[in-house]
Design an enzyme around this catalytic site. Structure first.
Site, PDB file in Angstrom:
ATOM      1  N   LYS A 121     -14.127   8.287  -3.319  1.00 15.13           N
ATOM      2  CA  LYS A 121     -14.458   8.989  -4.566  1.00 15.13           C
ATOM      3  C   LYS A 121     -15.730   9.815  -4.410  1.00 15.13           C
ATOM      4  O   LYS A 121     -15.869  10.883  -5.010  1.00 15.13           O
ATOM      5  CB  LYS A 121     -14.610   8.000  -5.730  1.00 15.13           C
ATOM      6  CG  LYS A 121     -13.384   7.915  -6.608  1.00 15.13           C
ATOM      7  CD  LYS A 121     -12.286   7.033  -6.086  1.00 15.13           C
ATOM      8  CE  LYS A 121     -11.222   7.685  -5.289  1.00 15.13           C
ATOM      9  NZ  LYS A 121     -10.221   6.757  -4.728  1.00 15.13           N
ATOM     10  N   HIS A 142     -12.592  16.573 -32.009  1.00 15.20           N
ATOM     11  CA  HIS A 142     -12.268  17.926 -31.570  1.00 15.20           C
ATOM     12  C   HIS A 142     -13.547  18.628 -31.136  1.00 15.20           C
ATOM     13  O   HIS A 142     -14.562  18.502 -31.824  1.00 15.20           O
ATOM     14  CB  HIS A 142     -11.621  18.710 -32.709  1.00 15.20           C
ATOM     15  CG  HIS A 142     -11.367  20.144 -32.364  1.00 15.20           C
ATOM     16  ND1 HIS A 142     -10.337  20.526 -31.539  1.00 15.20           N
ATOM     17  CD2 HIS A 142     -12.049  21.278 -32.698  1.00 15.20           C
ATOM     18  CE1 HIS A 142     -10.374  21.843 -31.390  1.00 15.20           C
ATOM     19  NE2 HIS A 142     -11.400  22.327 -32.087  1.00 15.20           N
ATOM     20  N   GLY A 168       0.884   3.144   3.843  1.00 13.99           N
ATOM     21  CA  GLY A 168       0.846   1.871   3.148  1.00 13.99           C
ATOM     22  C   GLY A 168      -0.092   0.875   3.818  1.00 13.99           C
ATOM     23  O   GLY A 168      -0.715   1.181   4.839  1.00 13.99           O
ATOM     24  N   GLU A 200       6.159  13.554   4.314  1.00 10.58           N
ATOM     25  CA  GLU A 200       6.564  12.394   3.519  1.00 10.58           C
ATOM     26  C   GLU A 200       8.034  12.072   3.793  1.00 10.58           C
ATOM     27  O   GLU A 200       8.881  12.958   3.791  1.00 10.58           O
ATOM     28  CB  GLU A 200       6.314  12.682   2.025  1.00 10.58           C
ATOM     29  CG  GLU A 200       6.999  11.759   1.039  1.00 10.58           C
ATOM     30  CD  GLU A 200       6.628  10.279   1.183  1.00 10.58           C
ATOM     31  OE1 GLU A 200       5.439   9.963   1.269  1.00 10.58           O
ATOM     32  OE2 GLU A 200       7.563   9.441   1.211  1.00 10.58           O
ATOM     33  N   HIS A 202      -8.477  -3.047  -9.445  1.00 13.90           N
ATOM     34  CA  HIS A 202      -8.593  -3.600 -10.801  1.00 13.90           C
ATOM     35  C   HIS A 202      -7.571  -4.700 -11.057  1.00 13.90           C
ATOM     36  O   HIS A 202      -7.808  -5.594 -11.860  1.00 13.90           O
ATOM     37  CB  HIS A 202      -8.519  -2.506 -11.865  1.00 13.90           C
ATOM     38  CG  HIS A 202      -7.462  -1.475 -11.651  1.00 13.90           C
ATOM     39  ND1 HIS A 202      -7.585  -0.461 -10.737  1.00 13.90           N
ATOM     40  CD2 HIS A 202      -6.244  -1.301 -12.222  1.00 13.90           C
ATOM     41  CE1 HIS A 202      -6.498   0.304 -10.775  1.00 13.90           C
ATOM     42  NE2 HIS A 202      -5.667  -0.198 -11.665  1.00 13.90           N
ATOM     43  N   LEU A 261     -21.323  -6.605   1.277  1.00  9.46           N
ATOM     44  CA  LEU A 261     -20.312  -7.135   0.351  1.00  9.46           C
ATOM     45  C   LEU A 261     -19.496  -5.983  -0.242  1.00  9.46           C
ATOM     46  O   LEU A 261     -19.840  -4.823  -0.096  1.00  9.46           O
ATOM     47  CB  LEU A 261     -21.017  -7.924  -0.765  1.00  9.46           C
ATOM     48  CG  LEU A 261     -21.837  -9.133  -0.277  1.00  9.46           C
ATOM     49  CD1 LEU A 261     -22.670  -9.717  -1.422  1.00  9.46           C
ATOM     50  CD2 LEU A 261     -20.915 -10.213   0.301  1.00  9.46           C
ATOM     51  N   GLY A 285       2.529  10.492   5.100  1.00 13.69           N
ATOM     52  CA  GLY A 285       2.608   9.706   3.869  1.00 13.69           C
ATOM     53  C   GLY A 285       2.049  10.470   2.679  1.00 13.69           C
ATOM     54  O   GLY A 285       0.864  10.792   2.637  1.00 13.69           O
ATOM     55  N   ASP A 288      -4.821  -8.083  -3.099  1.00 11.71           N
ATOM     56  CA  ASP A 288      -3.876  -7.418  -2.188  1.00 11.71           C
ATOM     57  C   ASP A 288      -3.136  -8.389  -1.279  1.00 11.71           C
ATOM     58  O   ASP A 288      -2.078  -8.049  -0.747  1.00 11.71           O
ATOM     59  CB  ASP A 288      -4.628  -6.431  -1.263  1.00 11.71           C
ATOM     60  CG  ASP A 288      -5.005  -5.133  -1.961  1.00 11.71           C
ATOM     61  OD1 ASP A 288      -4.889  -5.070  -3.201  1.00 11.71           O
ATOM     62  OD2 ASP A 288      -5.423  -4.187  -1.263  1.00 11.71           O
ATOM     63  N   LEU A 291      -2.715  11.851  -0.466  1.00  9.71           N
ATOM     64  CA  LEU A 291      -3.061  12.958  -1.369  1.00  9.71           C
ATOM     65  C   LEU A 291      -4.561  13.040  -1.623  1.00  9.71           C
ATOM     66  O   LEU A 291      -5.133  14.133  -1.683  1.00  9.71           O
ATOM     67  CB  LEU A 291      -2.301  12.820  -2.692  1.00  9.71           C
ATOM     68  CG  LEU A 291      -0.768  12.885  -2.588  1.00  9.71           C
ATOM     69  CD1 LEU A 291      -0.144  12.891  -3.977  1.00  9.71           C
ATOM     70  CD2 LEU A 291      -0.299  14.102  -1.802  1.00  9.71           C
TER      71      LEU A 291
HETATM   72  P1  NAI Z   1       1.387   4.379  -0.573  1.00  9.44           P
HETATM   73  O1  NAI Z   1       2.365   3.276  -0.626  1.00  9.44           O
HETATM   74  O2  NAI Z   1       0.752   4.882  -1.809  1.00  9.44           O
HETATM   75  O3  NAI Z   1       2.059   5.644   0.129  1.00  9.44           O
HETATM   76  C1  NAI Z   1       2.622   5.607   1.404  1.00  9.44           C
HETATM   77  C2  NAI Z   1       3.589   6.780   1.532  1.00  9.44           C
HETATM   78  O4  NAI Z   1       3.991   6.877   2.878  1.00  9.44           O
HETATM   79  C3  NAI Z   1       4.837   6.614   0.696  1.00  9.44           C
HETATM   80  O5  NAI Z   1       5.036   7.791  -0.040  1.00  9.44           O
HETATM   81  C4  NAI Z   1       5.916   6.382   1.743  1.00  9.44           C
HETATM   82  O6  NAI Z   1       7.181   6.857   1.320  1.00  9.44           O
HETATM   83  C5  NAI Z   1       5.375   7.182   2.911  1.00  9.44           C
HETATM   84  N1  NAI Z   1       5.884   6.789   4.223  1.00  9.44           N
HETATM   85  C6  NAI Z   1       6.154   5.543   4.688  1.00  9.44           C
HETATM   86  N2  NAI Z   1       6.604   5.612   5.964  1.00  9.44           N
HETATM   87  C7  NAI Z   1       6.603   6.927   6.308  1.00  9.44           C
HETATM   88  C8  NAI Z   1       6.966   7.641   7.501  1.00  9.44           C
HETATM   89  N3  NAI Z   1       7.403   7.018   8.593  1.00  9.44           N
HETATM   90  N4  NAI Z   1       6.852   8.992   7.519  1.00  9.44           N
HETATM   91  C9  NAI Z   1       6.396   9.646   6.417  1.00  9.44           C
HETATM   92  N5  NAI Z   1       6.067   9.017   5.264  1.00  9.44           N
HETATM   93  C10 NAI Z   1       6.154   7.677   5.211  1.00  9.44           C
HETATM   94  O7  NAI Z   1       0.309   3.903   0.514  1.00  9.44           O
HETATM   95  P2  NAI Z   1      -1.113   4.483   0.880  1.00  9.44           P
HETATM   96  O8  NAI Z   1      -1.283   5.862   0.352  1.00  9.44           O
HETATM   97  O9  NAI Z   1      -1.273   4.243   2.327  1.00  9.44           O
HETATM   98  O10 NAI Z   1      -2.075   3.538   0.071  1.00  9.44           O
HETATM   99  C11 NAI Z   1      -2.104   2.142   0.381  1.00  9.44           C
HETATM  100  C12 NAI Z   1      -2.423   1.330  -0.839  1.00  9.44           C
HETATM  101  O11 NAI Z   1      -3.746   1.569  -1.259  1.00  9.44           O
HETATM  102  C13 NAI Z   1      -1.504   1.633  -1.981  1.00  9.44           C
HETATM  103  O12 NAI Z   1      -1.014   0.429  -2.498  1.00  9.44           O
HETATM  104  C14 NAI Z   1      -2.385   2.326  -2.969  1.00  9.44           C
HETATM  105  O13 NAI Z   1      -2.020   2.023  -4.300  1.00  9.44           O
HETATM  106  C15 NAI Z   1      -3.770   1.811  -2.647  1.00  9.44           C
HETATM  107  N6  NAI Z   1      -4.747   2.826  -2.969  1.00  9.44           N
HETATM  108  C16 NAI Z   1      -5.030   3.093  -4.262  1.00  9.44           C
HETATM  109  C17 NAI Z   1      -5.896   4.091  -4.612  1.00  9.44           C
HETATM  110  C18 NAI Z   1      -6.144   4.386  -6.050  1.00  9.44           C
HETATM  111  O14 NAI Z   1      -5.857   3.543  -6.873  1.00  9.44           O
HETATM  112  N7  NAI Z   1      -6.654   5.559  -6.396  1.00  9.44           N
HETATM  113  C19 NAI Z   1      -6.578   4.897  -3.599  1.00  9.44           C
HETATM  114  C20 NAI Z   1      -6.169   4.571  -2.273  1.00  9.44           C
HETATM  115  C21 NAI Z   1      -5.307   3.560  -1.987  1.00  9.44           C
END
Ligand code: NAI
Length: 463
Positions: free
Chosen positions: A52, A442, A269, A200, A319, A39, A177, A310, A183
């Site tokens: 993490k 503090h 994405g 990017e 969250h 699950l 990306g 999602d 990152l």
């Molecule tokens: P993201 O939407 O955060 O980033 C995708 C990046 O890829 C963007 O900067 C976009 O401009 C770039 N991109 C798109 N097409 C491209 C291309 N052809 N060449 C180069 N760059 C390109 O999506 P990501 O990082 O894949 O994450 C997916 C989802 O998962 C997001 O909605 C994110 O919020 C969620 N997530 C959240 C985390 C957290 O809350 N810590 C951790 C991991 C994922």
């Protein structure tokens, strides 16, 4: 096993399992369909939790190698045991997923094993068997996307899933990306020894986050060793026995270049996961991006069928899905609920962390809202200095006339924890004065938030 339920939730990720538990707490006879062997969905199995675990472990490895000596701790012979680090991650995942199984038993949520399909309103099919439900909740989450012409093999060209199970540290890695996944997982492998290049498409990283924060984060991450190629798109990636060859071109046109890497991480994405749900046959409509279309009460166009997380519009965050799951469960039990999407915090678990809530400076400008900004650096905070963690700042945006906090943006140590104070203040409609009139212990990192609130009024003490 009974064949009839008040609620059947399809998908046991953070949206689905939390919703199922809340439904059961409220006295509804509940089942949750899940086809994975464990699950917890993407988040617990191949997302938030394993990443993490690797982020924490790799951060310690990096600190032991590069930062301990500055604090007077000599660490000769620190070495990486990747297999054991992976075991540590797997154990963390196992403890979490088993925890959900325990919670299902405790709350009498029945786990229907297999892929769920909505056969019609009031009926779900799982592994060839039909179950009746007054309410059906689709919580099937999201899936990775790739780019045209790039095939993810999860070995040399990996998604976030494959990047969590590499069995050796690649010498070179290209991350496509510069978003959250790029990152975070790029940082993991860079710390473990890879030379990581992030390509990017846009001329900035972390689209959607405050521009000043994204710039600062990029500067800090570049100092750590990540290389950034902004405004560039990958047009092809071909793998052979030697590695992957990528063609990269400026997004605005012009001469491109060829890159090579041992491993390529595609992180451009995610998309709503609706495969095999039978949406078409059940007459459930989707929006232009393939997400399940819902009204303000999470109901689809088919009465009694709902969707959360999602798989519907909004930020793809665990969250956010959880909040929606709780609210929907309470609405189904006759209560009311509300979620303020402006107050969903976002955290990137790099080192240092990046966290945000509310409006960015760019959004306020675009909306013509008069605001004041207050910024305070961690380098001027005693605790941050004592921790050897002085990169970054807290920025507070408050309404120019009412002083109501409109946005808080942090890049710095424990930003993901610090953002909770901002979330509470903003949930209560508080002002920056409310923050600085509150006594902060503090020496703590929270004092940086207090000083940023003072800075909104031009009266920070330590800068
Ligand atoms: P993201 O939407 O955060 O980033 C995708 C990046 O890829 C963007 O900067 C976009 O401009 C770039 N991109 C798109 N097409 C491209 C291309 N052809 N060449 C180069 N760059 C390109 O999506 P990501 O990082 O894949 O994450 C997916 C989802 O998962 C997001 O909605 C994110 O919020 C969620 N997530 C959240 C985390 C957290 O809350 N810590 C951790 C991991 C994922």
């Amino acid at each position: 096993m009974s064949d009839s339920f008040d609620v059947i939730v399809i998908g046991a990720g953070p949206g689905g399992y939390v919703c199922a538990i809340r439904c059961a707490q409220l006295g509804l006879k509940t089942a949750c369909v899940e086809k994975r062997d464990t699950l917890g969905g993407t988040c617990l199995n191949v997302g938030c939790i394993p990443s993490k675990a690797l982020l924490s472990a790799s951060e310690k490895y990096e600190a032991a190698n590069h930062h301990f000596s500055g604090m007077g701790i000599d660490t000769k012979g620190v070495s990486l045991n990747l297999a054991n680090m992976m075991k540590f991650k797997d154990n963390v995942v196992g403890a979490n997923t088993k925890g959900i199984e325990f919670l299902f038993k405790k709350n009498k949520v029945e786990w229907l094993k297999g892929g769920g399909k909505v056969s019609k309103a009031g009926e779900v099919e799982v592994a060839g068997k039909k179950y009746a439900a007054k309410h059906i909740i689709i919580a099937t989450g999201s899936d990775v996307v790739s780019l045209p012409g790039i095939t993810i093999d999860e070995k040399q060209i990996v998604s976030s899933t494959g990047a969590l199970v590499l069995n050796k540290v690649p010498k070179t890695m290209v991350v496509i990306g510069g978003g959250v996944i790029g990152l975070e997982l790029g940082s993991v492998w860079q710390r473990l020894g890879s030379k990581v290049t992030v390509v990017e498409y846009l001329d900035r990283i972390l689209p959607g986050m405050d521009g000043e924060v994204a710039k600062e984060a990029q500067k800090i991450l570049a100092k750590q060793g990540l290389e950034f190629k902004l405004g560039m798109k990958v047009t092809s990636a071909v793998s052979d026995s030697k590695g992957v060859t990528l063609r990269v071109e400026p997004a605005s046109g012009g001469k491109g270049e060829t890159l090579s890497a041992d491993v390529v991480l595609v992180a451009v994405g995610r998309k709503a996961h609706t495969d095999g749900l039978g949406l078409k046959e059940a007459g459930i409509t989707t929006d232009e991006r393939g997400r399940v279309a819902v009204d303000h009460h999470f109901q689809t166009n088919v009465k009694g069928v709902y969707a959360i997380g999602d798989v519907i519009a909004g930020p793809m965050l665990a969250h956010k899905a959880e909040e929606e799951g709780i609210i929907l469960a309470e609405m189904l039990a006759g209560q009311s609920g509300h979620i303020d999407y402006n107050l969903v915090p976002g955290v990137v678990y790099t080192h240092p962390e990046i966290a945000a809530i509310g409006k960015t400076e760019e959004q306020l400008k675009q909306e013509g809202v008069e605001y004041k900004a207050g910024k305070f650096p961690f380098s001027a905070n005693g605790r941050a200095r004592a921790m050897g963690a002085t990169d970054g700042f807290v920025k507070i945006l408050a309404h120019a006339k009412t002083d109501r906090v409109l946005g808080v943006h942090i890049v710095g140590p424990e930003a993901g924890t610090l953002i909770a104070e901002a979330a509470i203040v903003m949930e209560f409609g508080g002002s920056s004065e409310d923050i600085f009139r509150t006594c902060h212990a503090h020496p703590t990192l929270e004092e940086v938030t207090k000083e940023a609130a003072l800075a909104v009024h031009g009266r920070a003490i330590h800068s």
